[in-house]
Design a protein around this motif. Structure first.
Motif, short mmCIF file in Angstrom:
data_model
loop_
_atom_site.label_atom_id
_atom_site.label_comp_id
_atom_site.label_asym_id
_atom_site.label_seq_id
_atom_site.Cartn_x
_atom_site.Cartn_y
_atom_site.Cartn_z
N PHE A 99 0.82 -1.21 0.00
CA PHE A 99 0.00 0.00 0.00
C PHE A 99 0.86 1.26 0.00
N ALA A 100 2.15 1.10 -0.27
CA ALA A 100 3.06 2.24 -0.25
C ALA A 100 4.06 2.10 -1.40
N ASP A 101 5.08 2.92 -1.38
CA ASP A 101 6.10 2.91 -2.41
C ASP A 101 7.27 2.05 -1.95
N SER A 102 7.38 0.86 -2.49
CA SER A 102 8.42 -0.07 -2.08
C SER A 102 9.81 0.49 -2.35
N ASP A 103 9.97 1.19 -3.46
CA ASP A 103 11.29 1.77 -3.78
C ASP A 103 11.70 2.82 -2.74
N GLU A 104 10.72 3.57 -2.23
CA GLU A 104 11.03 4.57 -1.21
C GLU A 104 11.49 3.88 0.08
N PHE A 105 10.78 2.82 0.48
CA PHE A 105 11.19 2.07 1.66
C PHE A 105 12.63 1.57 1.51
N THR A 106 12.93 1.00 0.36
CA THR A 106 14.25 0.43 0.12
C THR A 106 15.34 1.50 0.20
N SER A 107 15.04 2.68 -0.35
CA SER A 107 16.04 3.75 -0.36
C SER A 107 16.32 4.26 1.05
N VAL A 108 15.33 4.20 1.92
CA VAL A 108 15.49 4.69 3.28
C VAL A 108 16.22 3.67 4.16
N VAL A 109 15.93 2.40 3.96
CA VAL A 109 16.44 1.36 4.85
C VAL A 109 17.86 0.92 4.49
N TYR A 110 18.15 0.82 3.20
CA TYR A 110 19.41 0.21 2.77
C TYR A 110 20.39 1.26 2.23
N ALA A 111 21.66 1.11 2.62
CA ALA A 111 22.69 2.03 2.14
C ALA A 111 22.94 1.87 0.64
N ARG A 112 22.78 0.65 0.14
CA ARG A 112 22.94 0.38 -1.29
C ARG A 112 21.68 -0.29 -1.82
N PRO A 113 20.61 0.46 -2.02
CA PRO A 113 19.36 -0.14 -2.49
C PRO A 113 19.48 -0.81 -3.85
N ASP A 114 20.52 -0.45 -4.62
CA ASP A 114 20.70 -1.08 -5.93
C ASP A 114 21.09 -2.55 -5.80
N TYR A 115 21.49 -2.98 -4.59
CA TYR A 115 21.81 -4.38 -4.36
C TYR A 115 20.56 -5.21 -4.05
N ILE A 116 19.46 -4.55 -3.77
CA ILE A 116 18.25 -5.24 -3.32
C ILE A 116 17.42 -5.68 -4.52
N ASP A 117 17.12 -6.97 -4.56
CA ASP A 117 16.28 -7.54 -5.62
C ASP A 117 14.98 -8.01 -4.98
N THR A 118 13.93 -7.23 -5.12
CA THR A 118 12.67 -7.57 -4.46
C THR A 118 11.50 -7.18 -5.32
N LEU A 119 10.39 -7.82 -5.08
CA LEU A 119 9.15 -7.43 -5.75
C LEU A 119 8.55 -6.22 -5.03
N THR A 120 7.67 -5.52 -5.69
CA THR A 120 7.04 -4.36 -5.07
C THR A 120 5.93 -4.76 -4.11
N THR A 121 5.57 -6.05 -4.13
CA THR A 121 4.50 -6.53 -3.24
C THR A 121 4.96 -7.78 -2.50
N SER A 122 4.31 -8.02 -1.39
CA SER A 122 4.48 -9.26 -0.62
C SER A 122 3.15 -10.00 -0.70
N THR A 123 3.17 -11.21 -1.23
CA THR A 123 1.92 -11.91 -1.52
C THR A 123 1.91 -13.32 -0.93
N PRO A 124 0.72 -13.88 -0.71
CA PRO A 124 0.62 -15.25 -0.20
C PRO A 124 0.97 -16.26 -1.29
N ALA A 125 1.22 -17.47 -0.88
CA ALA A 125 1.53 -18.54 -1.83
C ALA A 125 0.41 -18.73 -2.85
N SER A 126 -0.84 -18.56 -2.40
CA SER A 126 -2.00 -18.79 -3.27
C SER A 126 -2.09 -17.80 -4.42
N ALA A 127 -1.32 -16.70 -4.36
CA ALA A 127 -1.31 -15.74 -5.47
C ALA A 127 -0.50 -16.27 -6.65
N HIS A 128 0.23 -17.37 -6.43
CA HIS A 128 1.13 -17.87 -7.46
C HIS A 128 0.89 -19.33 -7.82
#
Length: 253
Positions: A99-128
């Motif tokens: 419900f927010a901007d995942s890229d913004e979270f990553t930029s705030v939390v990690y010193a090198r966000p370019d190293y982070i490989d993540t989806l913009t959402t967190s989903t249950p197993a049943s979504a896949h």
């Protein structure tokens, strides 16, 4: 199933609490281990046996592209797949990023966000993939887990509750904390399975087992406010372990 059923436990993005629930079964786990072969369970052993597996338990949300590929492979190798816990059934508390901007979270939390490989959402197993059964909770209930595994061992469909926490309170003879004491409680809209744990200790349910079938949140929210919850507190209580499922069910009228 094979003559000796195989059980595999898989972890995705999670705190490991639901896996620990199985380890906490102690004596029951020893009995269970005598009936099955635990093929993969890294929380307990570094051994990994190749599939196929009769039953796979999946803990955690799907949060990376690698996770998507891995859950699909696990599904292909599993006769029965059971999602356990709020992360695997709803995306977990980490799904607040949906419900927010995942890229913004990553930029705030990690010193090198370019190293982070993540989806913009967190989903249950049943979504896949197709999930055969779901055990709710944060963490899951040990009795419900053992009953489910015992049922699958004998080829019976697990008897998972479809009622609410309120029903469990009545079955246990627990006085309604909302009616008797004006304590805000999500019991009327929350899926059963915990045994009414919080109300039995004189505190309101906070929805860790996720929404019940067709929850009437529109009717409950005014009662939460009546019992002292501010608008922001109401939003927060629905925005925890099962935020995506409650968001899908919310209807403030």
């Amino acid at each position: 199933m094979s003559s000796t059923p195989t059980l595999a436990m898989w972890k995705f993005a999670s705190c490991d609490g639901c896996q620990l629930t199985l380890l906490d079964c102690e004596d029951e786990l020893l009995t269970l281990a005598a009936q099955i072969r635990i093929a993969t369970f890294l929380e307990a052993s570094s051994d990994i046996s190749p599939g196929p597996y009769d039953v796979s338990l999946v803990e955690g949300s799907i949060s990376t592209a690698a996770d998507v590929r891995r859950i699909k492979l696990i599904r292909e190798q599993s006769n029965v797949l059971v999602a356990i816990g709020a992360c695997a059934t709803a995306g977990g508390i980490q799904a607040l990023r949906n419900f927010a901007d995942s890229d913004e979270f990553t930029s705030v939390v990690y010193a090198r966000p370019d190293y982070i490989d993540t989806l913009t959402t967190s989903t249950p197993a049943s979504a896949h993939v197709t999930v055969d059964y779901q055990l709710n909770g944060c963490p899951i209930d040990r009795g419900q887990l053992l009953d489910t595994l015992a049922a699958l061992l004998v080829g019976r469909k697990p008897a998972l509750p479809a009622k609410t926490v309120c029903t469990e309170c009545k079955l246990r003879g627990v006085t309604c904390v909302a009616v008797a004491d004006g304590i805000p409680c999500l019991g009327p809209v929350t899926h059963a399975g915990c045994g009414a744990l919080c109300p039995s200790y004189h505190r309101g349910c906070y929805g860790c087992f996720g929404p019940a079938a067709a929850p009437n949140t529109a009717a409950l929210i005014p009662l939460l406010r009546r019992d002292g919850m501010s608008n922001s507190a109401v939003e927060q209580v629905f925005s925890t372990f099962n935020v995506t499922r409650f968001a899908a069910e919310r209807n403030d009228g």
